[in-house]
Write an enzyme that holds these catalytic residues in place. Structure first.
Site, mmCIF file in Angstrom:
data_model
loop_
_atom_site.group_PDB
_atom_site.id
_atom_site.type_symbol
_atom_site.label_atom_id
_atom_site.label_comp_id
_atom_site.label_asym_id
_atom_site.label_seq_id
_atom_site.Cartn_x
_atom_site.Cartn_y
_atom_site.Cartn_z
ATOM 1 N N ARG A 1 34.070 30.147 55.976
ATOM 2 C CA ARG A 1 35.262 30.514 55.195
ATOM 3 C C ARG A 1 35.014 30.190 53.726
ATOM 4 O O ARG A 1 35.386 30.940 52.834
ATOM 5 C CB ARG A 1 36.519 29.783 55.696
ATOM 6 C CG ARG A 1 37.707 29.967 54.756
ATOM 7 C CD ARG A 1 39.086 29.628 55.302
ATOM 8 N NE ARG A 1 39.113 28.583 56.279
ATOM 9 C CZ ARG A 1 38.949 27.281 56.026
ATOM 10 N NH1 ARG A 1 38.731 26.846 54.797
ATOM 11 N NH2 ARG A 1 38.987 26.407 57.008
ATOM 12 N N TYR B 1 50.383 51.460 43.767
ATOM 13 C CA TYR B 1 50.004 51.597 45.173
ATOM 14 C C TYR B 1 51.105 50.986 46.037
ATOM 15 O O TYR B 1 51.560 49.862 45.773
ATOM 16 C CB TYR B 1 48.671 50.876 45.405
ATOM 17 C CG TYR B 1 48.253 50.868 46.842
ATOM 18 C CD1 TYR B 1 47.778 52.025 47.452
ATOM 19 C CD2 TYR B 1 48.347 49.719 47.613
ATOM 20 C CE1 TYR B 1 47.417 52.036 48.785
ATOM 21 C CE2 TYR B 1 47.976 49.714 48.953
ATOM 22 C CZ TYR B 1 47.513 50.875 49.523
ATOM 23 O OH TYR B 1 47.158 50.880 50.842
ATOM 24 N N ASP C 1 43.925 46.738 38.555
ATOM 25 C CA ASP C 1 43.463 47.304 39.823
ATOM 26 C C ASP C 1 42.559 48.483 39.474
ATOM 27 O O ASP C 1 43.018 49.515 39.002
ATOM 28 C CB ASP C 1 44.682 47.746 40.654
ATOM 29 C CG ASP C 1 44.295 48.324 42.018
ATOM 30 O OD1 ASP C 1 43.152 48.785 42.168
ATOM 31 O OD2 ASP C 1 45.169 48.335 42.905
ATOM 32 N N LYS D 1 37.758 51.522 49.456
ATOM 33 C CA LYS D 1 37.750 52.879 48.908
ATOM 34 C C LYS D 1 36.356 53.216 48.349
ATOM 35 O O LYS D 1 35.426 53.317 49.110
ATOM 36 C CB LYS D 1 38.856 53.014 47.858
ATOM 37 C CG LYS D 1 40.214 52.404 48.292
ATOM 38 C CD LYS D 1 40.860 53.100 49.464
ATOM 39 C CE LYS D 1 42.057 52.337 50.045
ATOM 40 N NZ LYS D 1 43.066 51.906 49.110
#
Ligand code: PLP
Length: 379
Positions: free
Chosen positions: A46, A98, A170, A195
């Site tokens: 992690r 978004y 973003d 994406k």
């Protein structure tokens, strides 16, 4: 190193064990210690994983940052940024945002006492009137989804610096191939790696890149403390995707231009939203802050009929009707019935998401096949 070399070599080194050119997929949760604390830099996955670290170094390199952080999704990356804030803090955000980001802001973080202002940022000076002494973050998405508005990152960063506010961008739609927000004055770049960076519609992942050490340390703390990390297998896939980002983006841009121009010439099409048109309201800003105009194109049909739009997206054969974007394959979406269906018609129409709006993620197939497909589908 230039961008087209960085996508392949940036931040990367050969694996020390056997010189493998690609980093091994370190599919492990933990690492042996010779004595308590006696480890080779890795204790628990992690916190750190060598495959994820290789990806994070590549991300930092292509965005001209110093520190990259990879997360389990784009939204997990945004979530980490919001965890820098405290109750009572305010955020000034792009208004046509978004949908998932809007949901995270309003449905989760408003409950924790953070206040959001959603502002039309086509003119960056609009931002100033929403800034209060409690404003701690400006959140910008450019180009916006699905209306392809362009926000001036340099002007926005001047405002942020004047008021000592963090600016996050973003950069999912543009990718660093087209636009490098840290160089334009942003403090944090965020990606849905799902994406274009991944590029093959085969993973879900998010990322942040920053330059400042102290900011990076705070974000690393949150990444480890909250734990929304991505696994080694997906890190490997994302790294592999990034290696062809520049050639994929070049073709996305070429095909995007061809599709936008074809649609603009079609007698049944009303509006085409693509920042490369000279009559796009922020064409000059797009030209100055982007290297090209990308592969995302939205359009509406004459008469603005819901049924016409549904018929077109159902008739498409090369384009696939699906959510998401940025993969090698062309996708089409109908925001009013898909991504924006939960927003009341009156609200969504305010930002331009009308009944006939169709959004295309133009892929890297042959341009002729894409145009022929649109031709037969529109009729
Ligand atoms: C998809 C997307 C996100 C969210 O990313 P996920 O990987 O789906 O969590 C955020 N911003 C933009 C612009 C996106 O397209």
């Amino acid at each position: 190193m230039k961008f087209n070399t960085k996508t392949i070599h940036g931040g990367q080194k050969q694996d020390p064990a056997y010189g493998s050119v690609m980093p091994p997929i370190y599919q492990t949760s933990t690492y042996a210690q010779s004595t308590p604390g006696g480890h080779k830099g890795y204790e628990y996955s992690r916190t750190h994983n060598p495959t994820r670290n290789a990806l994070e170094n590549a991300l930092a390199s292509i965005e001209n940052g110093k520190y990259g952080l990879a997360f389990g999704s784009g939204l997990a990356a945004i979530d980490a940024v919001l965890k820098l804030l405290e109750p009572g803090d305010e955020v000034v955000s792009t208004n046509d945002l978004y949908g998932g980001t809007y949901r995270l802001f309003t449905k989760i973080y408003e409950r924790f006492g953070i206040k959001f202002h959603f502002v039309g940022m086509r003119n960056a000076t609009n931002i100033e009137e929403f800034i209060t002494p409690d404003t701690k973050l400006i959140w910008v998405e450019t180009p916006t989804n699905p209306m392809m508005n362009i926000i001036d990152i340099v002007e926005t960063s001047k405002i942020a610096k004047r008021h000592k506010i963090l600016l996050a961008v973003d950069n999912t739609f543009a990718t660093p191939y087209l636009q490098q927000p840290l160089d334009l004055g942003a403090d944090i770049v965020m990606h849905s790696v799902t994406k274009y960076l991944g590029g093959h519609s085969d993973l879900v992942m998010g990322a942040l890149v920053v330059k400042d050490k102290e900011l990076a340390d705070r974000l690393f703390f949150i990444q480890n403390a909250s734990g929304a990390v991505c696994g080694p297998q997906d890190s490997f896939l994302a790294l592999r995707g990034i290696k062809t980002l520049h050639i994929r983006m070049q073709r996305h841009c070429e095909n995007g231009k061809a599709v936008a121009e074809y649609l603009a010439s079609h007698p049944k099409i009303e509006n085409v939203y693509w920042p490369g048109f000279k009559n796009h309201p922020n064409y000059e800003i797009a030209k100055s802050q982007m290297n090209d105009f990308g592969g995302m194109v939205s359009f509406t049909t004459k008469g603005n009929n819901y049924e016409d739009a549904i018929r077109i997206v159902e008739n498409l054969r090369v384009f696939t009707l699906a959510e998401s974007l940025g993969g090698v394959e062309s996708l089409a979406g109908h925001p009013a019935s898909m991504t924006h269906a939960s927003i009341p018609k009156k609200e969504r129409e305010k930002t331009g998401v009308v009944d006939s709006l169709i959004r295309l993620s133009v892929g890297i197939e042959d341009e002729d096949d894409l145009i022929a497909d649109l031709k037969q589908a529109i009729g």
